[in-house]
Each structure stands twice: as C-alpha cells, then as structure tokens.
Design an enzyme around this catalytic site. Structure first.
Site, short mmCIF file in Angstrom:
data_model
loop_
_atom_site.label_atom_id
_atom_site.label_comp_id
_atom_site.label_asym_id
_atom_site.label_seq_id
_atom_site.Cartn_x
_atom_site.Cartn_y
_atom_site.Cartn_z
N SER A 140 0.82 -1.21 0.00
CA SER A 140 0.00 0.00 0.00
C SER A 140 0.85 1.26 0.00
O SER A 140 1.61 1.52 -0.92
CB SER A 140 -0.95 -0.04 1.20
N ASP B 266 -2.68 6.15 -3.46
CA ASP B 266 -1.52 5.59 -2.77
C ASP B 266 -0.98 4.45 -3.62
O ASP B 266 -1.42 4.23 -4.75
CB ASP B 266 -1.88 5.14 -1.35
N ASP C 10 -1.20 1.22 -3.82
CA ASP C 10 -2.06 0.17 -4.40
C ASP C 10 -3.41 0.72 -4.82
O ASP C 10 -4.29 -0.03 -5.24
CB ASP C 10 -2.23 -1.00 -3.44
N ASP D 200 -6.05 2.01 -3.34
CA ASP D 200 -7.33 1.83 -2.67
C ASP D 200 -7.73 3.09 -1.90
O ASP D 200 -8.77 3.13 -1.26
CB ASP D 200 -7.34 0.61 -1.75
#
Length: 448
Positions: free
Chosen positions: A104, A241, A243, A245
């Site tokens: 992440s 960010d 990843d 999400d």
C-alpha cells in the site's frame, strides 16, 4: 509464533519477514482453506493474482503463483493492477479467491500479501487463523493433471476500466484534472480511465521503476500535486496511494481535501439522488466531528466503527448501506465495490464537480472541519487506558468542558506500546490545551 496476519494481510520487509519461502507456503495454505469447496468436489479452484510495481513483487508474486499452482489452483495473473481491481476481477471472473501483492502506502522495501475470498471480499479473522493453522500442516501436493496452471489474465485492466466507466453519473468533459499515481499500481489504468471519462489529464507519479513507489508522491506526499494543480490551472487534483485503494484530493487553490470531506460531498450527492440507503454514512471514530455535524444537519446519520476499513465494511454489510469510509481516503461504494477504490472515488468526486458546475472548493464547504490535535503517548501501559479511574475522570472532565462543540478520543494502539490522545474543539487553542492536559494524565497514570 506470533500472528502473521495484521490489520491488512501479511506485511513486512521483503526478504526480511516476507520471504519467497513464506510467500509460497502461505499460498499453499490459502489454496487449501480458500479452495476447499472446489477441491472437495474434485474441481480445480481458480484464483486471481495481481501486484503493485515494487521490485520485490516480482519474486513474491512468482512464489505465490508457484505455491497456488503446486496446490492445484489455476492462477490468472493480472500483472500490475490496483488492489480494488483485484477484488473486482475475482467477482467478475467468478474466481474462488484472489491475492494482491502490495504494501500500500509503505516505502518500496516493504511488501505484503493480501487474500480476498470469493466475491472479492476481505477475509474475516477466523479464516486468516485457519490459513495460519494450515501452515503447520503438510502441504497439499497434487500430481499429474491435477496440478494448477498459470496463465496471463490478458484483459484484466480493460475489464476494470469498463467497470469504472460504467459507474459514472456524469462525464468529466471539460474538467482539467491532475492525477498523482504514487508511482504505483494505478500508473497505467488511472490516466486511461480519467481520459476516457472526458477529462483533460495531467499525470505525475506514473513512472514506476520498482523502487520509487510512494517516494515523494501519492496520497502521503501531496506537495507535488498541490504545486502542479496551481501551475497548470487545473480544476482539481486526485492522489492515489501505492495500491490505489485510497483517494485524497486537492482543490483549484491547492487546498488538501481529505477523506472526511470527500465523504461529505458524496453522501450529500447520494442523498439528493435518493441513493443513500437509509440516509446513513458509515465512518470510523477517527472521522472529524465536523463531518457528523454537517451530515446531521442534512438529515444523514453517521454510524461509527472502530478504525480500519474492514470494520467499515462489516457495518455496511450489516445494514446494506451504500457509502462508507475513512478520513485517510478509503471510501467504499457498496453498489460498485467490495473494498476501498481510489479510482472509483476520484471519478465519483470529479463527476460531482462536472455535474453541479461548482468548484470542489465550494462543494466541500458543506462540511466545516473542527481543529483536531492528536498526540501519541509512548512508553505507557496501553491495556489500562480505559480502566484507570484518574484517566477516566480526566476524559469525563474534558468532555464536559467541550460539550457538543468537540470530543475526546483515547485509543490504545493495536501494534505499538502507546496510547493515542485526540481532541477536537471549536478552536485549535482549546483543542491543544485539553490535549496537553490529557497527555500529562496518561503519561503519569499509565507509566510503565
């Protein structure tokens, strides 16, 4: 052995805690637990695999694919894609489960393995515990025609983009948007989907080299996005960010728009459209009190949960609610997604700007953020934070002083020996004074 799974999968330093051997073993264990129903019927389970572009994802992803296939799972390798794309594709393909390789918003040396169940939902604690227990058992090793196969999921990105475009309530024609992709998983598909939606797009942070993910860009480093919005005269900026999400935003004057403000805009829009189930928004206890006040005045109830998008999701499922999220920018639209989706959130926010013809800065004025002061008090016995009489008395005194114009939150950390003290008040001086008073009590009464 301590629990491997944290709040969001297994995460740690790649080749430190998170080795290729562990990745392979976790995949084999997950195959048994998550693929059990298919295996019991003599069928091969199917799994979607994706990763963000950090360098270690290459060997960890290869180890996960090998572990799954060696345990009899057919692997659909989607390559570099956002976490929410992985969740969507599991459902879209009808796969039995999926795996996302990402850490992440963490720096490049870290990585993580996140599992999703059938339908693209996150795993409950008991299923994660079952995977850990399976690690202690002999691996399931089919032979011959029963071993799994690994194939490229060639149209994965196209499927995801078509899905996102299908959610739009209004095209983005005429909007000038700066996208910050954090040199992460959204670097390919986010510019494509915003362009296809009609926006004029300027892109930053979309040149991943495996080592620069989140480095000075993305939702944790908004300075470059702010400067680029100002220099290009853009209507707004969107930040993901690593990843993708999460979504944070920047208005045309470079002001940061956080997850609470985004949720306020979207909740009001859904209510006006008659799409907000029971006129409820689900948010965590860390959301600013200003969000609750603004939505209360608009006839919307905020249901609070513990910190973590998994708890937001649980409450949303419990009441079939349509919208929820966190101050950090994890926003969940249950009609379209099973997890936070930064691209979906950015599109929906931009669509409201386009639909109303009002600047983002004006839309977010619906919510007034209360000054918020938070201090991490380290080296204390966090287990006693909510039971020591002197601490409870100090909190009660602070709450009485603040009344309905503020609030106090003492929250023991889930991972560190510290207590977080957070105070919101009508003005920053009051918030800081009361927070300082509480910090002194916590340090004194909970000292180790």
């Amino acid at each position: 052995m301590s629990r491997l799974f944290g709040t969001d999968g297994v995460r740690g330093l790649a080749n430190g805690l998170l080795t290729a051997e562990l990745a392979l073993s976790l995949a084999q264990a997950a195959a048994v637990v998550l693929g059990h129903d298919q295996m019991s019927e003599g069928k091969r389970p199917r799994a979607v695999l994706a990763r963000d572009p950090r360098a270690s994802g290459e060997f960890i992803g290869a180890a996960v694919a090998a572990g799954l296939a060696s345990a009899g799972v057919d692997v659909y390798d989607a390559g570099v894609l956002p976490t929410p794309a992985t969740a969507f594709l599991i459902a879209d393909l009808g796969a039995d489960f999926g795996v996302m390789i990402s850490a992440s918003h963490n720096p490049a040396p870290d990585n993580g393995i996140k599992f999703f169940a059938r339908g693209g939902t996150k795993l409950p604690d008991d299923v994660e515990d079952a995977i850990e227990s399976q690690l202690q058992q002999d691996a399931f090793r089919p032979v011959g025609v029963d071993v799994g196969r690994i194939q490229r999921f060639s149209d994965a990105e196209d499927r995801y983009i078509v899905h996102l475009l299908g959610t739009l309530p209004h095209r983005l024609d005429g909007l000038k948007i700066v996208l910050d992709c954090a040199n992460g998983a959204a670097s390919g598909c986010s510019p494509q989907v915003f362009t296809d939606a009609g926006a004029h797009v300027t892109v930053i942070g979309a040149e991943p080299d495996g080592l620069n993910i989140n480095a000075g860009v993305g939702s944790t480093h908004l300075e470059l996005l702010q400067a680029t919005v100002l220099s290009t005269g853009a209507d707004l900026g969107i930040a993901h960010d690593g990843d993708a999400d999460r979504c944070l935003a920047v208005d045309h004057d470079g002001n940061i728009i956080d997850g609470d403000q985004i949720m306020a805009v979207l909740a009001l829009a859904q209510k006006e459209a008659g799409e907000l189930k029971d006129n409820v928004l689900v948010a965590t206890v860390m959301s600013n009190l200003g969000l609750k006040i603004a939505l209360r005045d608009a006839g919307i109830t905020v249901r609070e949960t513990a910190v973590g998008d998994r708890y937001v999701l649980e409450e949303m499922r419990r009441g079939n609610y349509t919208l929820g999220g966190e101050q950090s920018g994890h926003v969940i639209f249950s009609e379209y997604a099973t997890t936070g989706d930064g691209l979906l959130t950015g599109l929906q926010l931009a669509a409201q700007v386009a639909k109303t013809g009002r600047p983002l800065q004006e839309l977010v004025r619906a919510m007034t953020k209360l000054p918020q002061v938070m201090v991490n008090v380290k080296g204390v016995d966090k287990s006693r934070a909510n039971i020591v009489p002197a601490v409870k008395a100090a909190v009660a005194k602070a709450e009485a002083e603040l009344g309905e114009s503020g609030r106090v939150l003492l929250r023991p950390s889930g991972t560190e020996p510290l207590v977080r003290v957070m105070v919101e008040a009508a003005d920053v001086d009051t918030a800081k004074r009361i927070c300082d008073e509480l910090v002194t009590v916590v340090r004194t009464e909970l000292a180790l």
